[in-house]
Design an enzyme around this catalytic site. Structure first.
Site, mmCIF file in Angstrom:
data_model
loop_
_atom_site.group_PDB
_atom_site.id
_atom_site.type_symbol
_atom_site.label_atom_id
_atom_site.label_comp_id
_atom_site.label_asym_id
_atom_site.label_seq_id
_atom_site.Cartn_x
_atom_site.Cartn_y
_atom_site.Cartn_z
ATOM 1 N N SER A 65 0.731 -1.295 0.015
ATOM 2 C CA SER A 65 -0.031 -0.046 0.128
ATOM 3 C C SER A 65 0.920 1.309 -0.066
ATOM 4 O O SER A 65 0.530 2.548 -0.449
ATOM 5 C CB SER A 65 -0.755 -0.062 1.238
ATOM 6 O OG SER A 65 -0.013 0.328 2.417
ATOM 7 N N THR A 119 6.691 3.370 -1.974
ATOM 8 C CA THR A 119 7.430 2.615 -2.724
ATOM 9 C C THR A 119 6.946 1.052 -3.136
ATOM 10 O O THR A 119 7.313 0.472 -4.339
ATOM 11 C CB THR A 119 8.674 2.265 -1.747
ATOM 12 O OG1 THR A 119 8.578 1.581 -0.729
ATOM 13 C CG2 THR A 119 9.468 3.388 -1.915
ATOM 14 N N ASN A 147 13.884 9.334 -6.212
ATOM 15 C CA ASN A 147 14.000 8.772 -5.157
ATOM 16 C C ASN A 147 13.057 7.363 -5.004
ATOM 17 O O ASN A 147 13.528 6.526 -4.193
ATOM 18 C CB ASN A 147 13.570 9.714 -3.897
ATOM 19 C CG ASN A 147 12.183 10.167 -4.048
ATOM 20 O OD1 ASN A 147 11.984 10.753 -4.886
ATOM 21 N ND2 ASN A 147 11.346 9.774 -2.999
ATOM 22 N N CYS A 196 17.924 6.454 -0.760
ATOM 23 C CA CYS A 196 17.844 7.469 -2.107
ATOM 24 C C CYS A 196 18.938 8.095 -1.925
ATOM 25 O O CYS A 196 19.846 8.150 -2.807
ATOM 26 C CB CYS A 196 16.348 7.887 -2.039
ATOM 27 S SG CYS A 196 16.003 8.816 -0.265
HETATM 28 N N1 LIG Z 1 9.914 7.124 -0.067
HETATM 29 C C1 LIG Z 1 11.031 6.750 -0.462
HETATM 30 O O1 LIG Z 1 11.416 7.624 -1.324
HETATM 31 C C2 LIG Z 1 11.898 5.845 0.021
HETATM 32 C C3 LIG Z 1 13.105 5.554 -0.800
HETATM 33 C C4 LIG Z 1 13.942 4.400 -0.581
HETATM 34 C C5 LIG Z 1 13.732 3.622 0.422
HETATM 35 N N2 LIG Z 1 12.518 3.798 1.401
HETATM 36 C C6 LIG Z 1 12.162 2.864 2.560
HETATM 37 O O2 LIG Z 1 11.228 1.911 1.979
HETATM 38 C C7 LIG Z 1 10.398 1.505 2.928
HETATM 39 C C8 LIG Z 1 9.023 1.836 2.587
HETATM 40 O O3 LIG Z 1 8.910 3.348 2.460
HETATM 41 P P1 LIG Z 1 7.630 4.090 1.901
HETATM 42 O O4 LIG Z 1 8.114 5.522 1.680
HETATM 43 O O5 LIG Z 1 6.989 3.306 0.701
HETATM 44 O O6 LIG Z 1 6.694 3.992 3.337
HETATM 45 P P2 LIG Z 1 5.147 4.081 3.285
HETATM 46 O O7 LIG Z 1 4.654 4.670 2.074
HETATM 47 O O8 LIG Z 1 5.129 4.701 4.681
HETATM 48 O O9 LIG Z 1 4.600 2.607 3.287
HETATM 49 C C9 LIG Z 1 4.680 1.544 4.471
HETATM 50 C C10 LIG Z 1 4.438 0.380 4.052
HETATM 51 O O10 LIG Z 1 4.728 -0.472 5.120
HETATM 52 C C11 LIG Z 1 3.538 -1.237 5.571
HETATM 53 N N3 LIG Z 1 3.701 -1.883 6.866
HETATM 54 C C12 LIG Z 1 4.097 -1.129 7.983
HETATM 55 N N4 LIG Z 1 4.161 -1.664 8.872
HETATM 56 C C13 LIG Z 1 3.916 -3.191 8.616
HETATM 57 C C14 LIG Z 1 4.143 -4.399 9.100
HETATM 58 N N5 LIG Z 1 4.360 -4.387 10.466
HETATM 59 N N6 LIG Z 1 4.005 -5.417 8.618
HETATM 60 C C15 LIG Z 1 3.570 -5.298 7.227
HETATM 61 N N7 LIG Z 1 3.527 -4.098 6.597
HETATM 62 C C16 LIG Z 1 3.769 -3.222 7.094
HETATM 63 C C17 LIG Z 1 2.503 -0.521 5.439
HETATM 64 O O11 LIG Z 1 1.222 -1.238 5.127
HETATM 65 P P3 LIG Z 1 -0.228 -0.929 5.577
HETATM 66 O O12 LIG Z 1 -0.536 0.251 4.884
HETATM 67 O O13 LIG Z 1 -1.089 -1.973 5.260
HETATM 68 O O14 LIG Z 1 -0.408 -0.756 7.051
HETATM 69 C C18 LIG Z 1 2.735 0.292 3.946
HETATM 70 O O15 LIG Z 1 2.351 -0.443 3.012
HETATM 71 C C19 LIG Z 1 10.784 2.356 4.265
HETATM 72 O O16 LIG Z 1 11.586 1.624 5.081
HETATM 73 C C20 LIG Z 1 11.727 3.394 3.518
HETATM 74 O O17 LIG Z 1 12.825 3.921 4.533
HETATM 75 C C21 LIG Z 1 11.666 4.725 0.916
#
Ligand SMILES: NC(=O)c1ccc[n+]([C@@H]2O[C@H](COP(=O)([O-])OP(=O)(O)OC[C@H]3O[C@@H](n4cnc5c(N)ncnc54)[C@H](OP(=O)(O)O)[C@@H]3O)[C@@H](O)[C@H]2O)c1
Length: 352
Positions: free
Chosen positions: A10, A13, A319, A150
């Site tokens: 959801s 990323t 990113n 990123c």
């Molecule tokens: N955004 C960026 O530019 C970026 C770049 C590089 C790396 N990252 C890394 O990639 C990861 C995801 O980032 P994001 O920006 O996509 O975050 P996000 O939009 O906040 O999404 C987080 C996701 O993690 C899921 N989640 C949280 N706790 C969970 C659990 N205990 N079990 C299963 N699913 C769980 C959530 O699911 P539900 O909605 O179902 O709760 C949601 O789908 C992070 O570690 C972040 O540091 C992000």
């Protein structure tokens, strides 16, 4: 075909991963995992993906993941990634974690920047830090891949030729990073709301950033050059995606502008996703996030600032793609002996 699961489907990323995986000729999407989004379809979660993929988000079940997937991408916060990696290691052919849970090798440095993501040294040591341009061979057959951050990707690709090709001893490196709002994911935080974010240049990490620790940890071991100290300040700017890392490196070694640029061109000549920009060759001569959005490119340029006796490196990337989902797919391609650019040949969308 590789059967692929995405946990964190959801998220921001996670959505990018779905988009890339369903277009990949050798990937078949077989599992979507999450927590609060269980039961929802990709189309309900990601308005751009109005496709019936025949999948809904499921509560994470390691047995089902092991049974239905060859590859699992973890697009989850670091503490969740630690738990999931513990449950999946050795049960699927490859786990690629997009969080910071396994990026920093040094245990003390890791605990300082990721205090909620406690992991065993044994598990951490099994992860390969997945920056394909620099350690591509180590990714072949890797079972556990930690996808770089990123900013860390932009800084590392920007600095590597100075240390690894030119062998410079960099006394001090100072990084100024500017990133769009998607870098923070989809969590609701007041400073990220439109009234505060729109038009802002918000210094959210003025005296340190965990991606600087990640770069020091990885590039600090590089030879024949070296990096003394590496400091970083980070700013949130009002666009949605894309980042620019401005890297200022100070050295007592002799530096020649033309040799700098030649070294970068040579270093990345076989790496299609790093585009070394030559000055004045296009309408927008410097790396600019606008010119890479939607693609897996990282645009880099290097200059010598004679007056200030500093090397200036600029690196721009999307990113969510080269800084996250695209690089994860690129690393997994290497792991499975596939062409590194498979499923990643999309060109930037410009103007945005
Ligand atoms: N955004 C960026 O530019 C970026 C770049 C590089 C790396 N990252 C890394 O990639 C990861 C995801 O980032 P994001 O920006 O996509 O975050 P996000 O939009 O906040 O999404 C987080 C996701 O993690 C899921 N989640 C949280 N706790 C969970 C659990 N205990 N079990 C299963 N699913 C769980 C959530 O699911 P539900 O909605 O179902 O709760 C949601 O789908 C992070 O570690 C972040 O540091 C992000």
């Amino acid at each position: 075909m590789m059967r692929v699961g995405i946990v964190g489907a959801s998220g921001i990323t996670g959505g990018e991963l779905i988009r890339l995986v369903i277009q990949h000729p050798e990937f078949e999407l077989t599992y979507l995992g999450g927590r609060s989004s269980v039961g929802r379809t990709p189309a309900q979660l990601h308005p751009g993906l109005r496709l019936d993929l025949g999948l809904t988000v499921e509560a994470v079940d390691p047995d089902a993941l092991a049974e239905r997937c060859d590859v699992v991408f973890l697009a989850t916060p670091a503490p969740a990634s630690v738990r999931l990696a513990e449950q999946l290691a050795g049960r699927v052919a490859c786990v690629a974690d997009l969080s910071g849970a396994f990026r920093i090798r040094d245990p003390k440095l890791h605990d300082r920047w990721y205090p909620k993501a406690r992991r065993s040294a044994e598990l951490a040591d099994r992860f390969v830090y997945g920056v394909p341009e620099l350690i591509g061979d180590q990714l072949v057959d890797a079972a556990l891949i930690s996808v770089p951050g990123c900013y860390a990707t932009a800084i590392t690709l920007g600095l590597a030729p100075l240390v690894q090709a030119l062998g410079l001893s960099l006394r001090t490196v100072v990084v100024d990073g500017k990133s769009g709002s998607s870098g923070g994911g989809i969590q609701l935080r007041v400073p990220d709301l439109h009234p505060f974010r729109n038009g802002a240049i918000a210094p959210y990490a003025p005296t340190g950033h965990r991606h600087a620790a990640e770069v020091s940890d990885f590039l600090g071991q590089s030879k024949p050059g070296s990096i003394g100290s590496l400091a970083m300040s980070a700013y949130g700017v009002s666009h949605v995606r894309g980042l620019l890392a401005s890297v200022y490196a100070y050295t007592d070694d002799a530096v020649d502008q033309r040799e700098l640029q030649r070294a970068y061109l040579r270093f990345y000549k076989d790496h299609r996703f790093v585009r070394v920009r030559r000055h004045n060759e296009t309408l927008i001569p410097m790396p600019d996030p606008q010119a890479v959005l939607g693609s897996n490119y990282c645009d880099v340029t290097v200059m010598y600032d004679q007056d200030a006796e500093r090397i200036v490196v600029l690196a721009a990337l999307d990113n969510l793609i080269k800084g996250a989902a695209g690089q994860a797919v690129q690393a997994v391609n290497r792991r499975f002996h596939l062409p590194e650019d498979m499923g990643l040949t999309m060109q930037p969308v410009m103007p945005t």
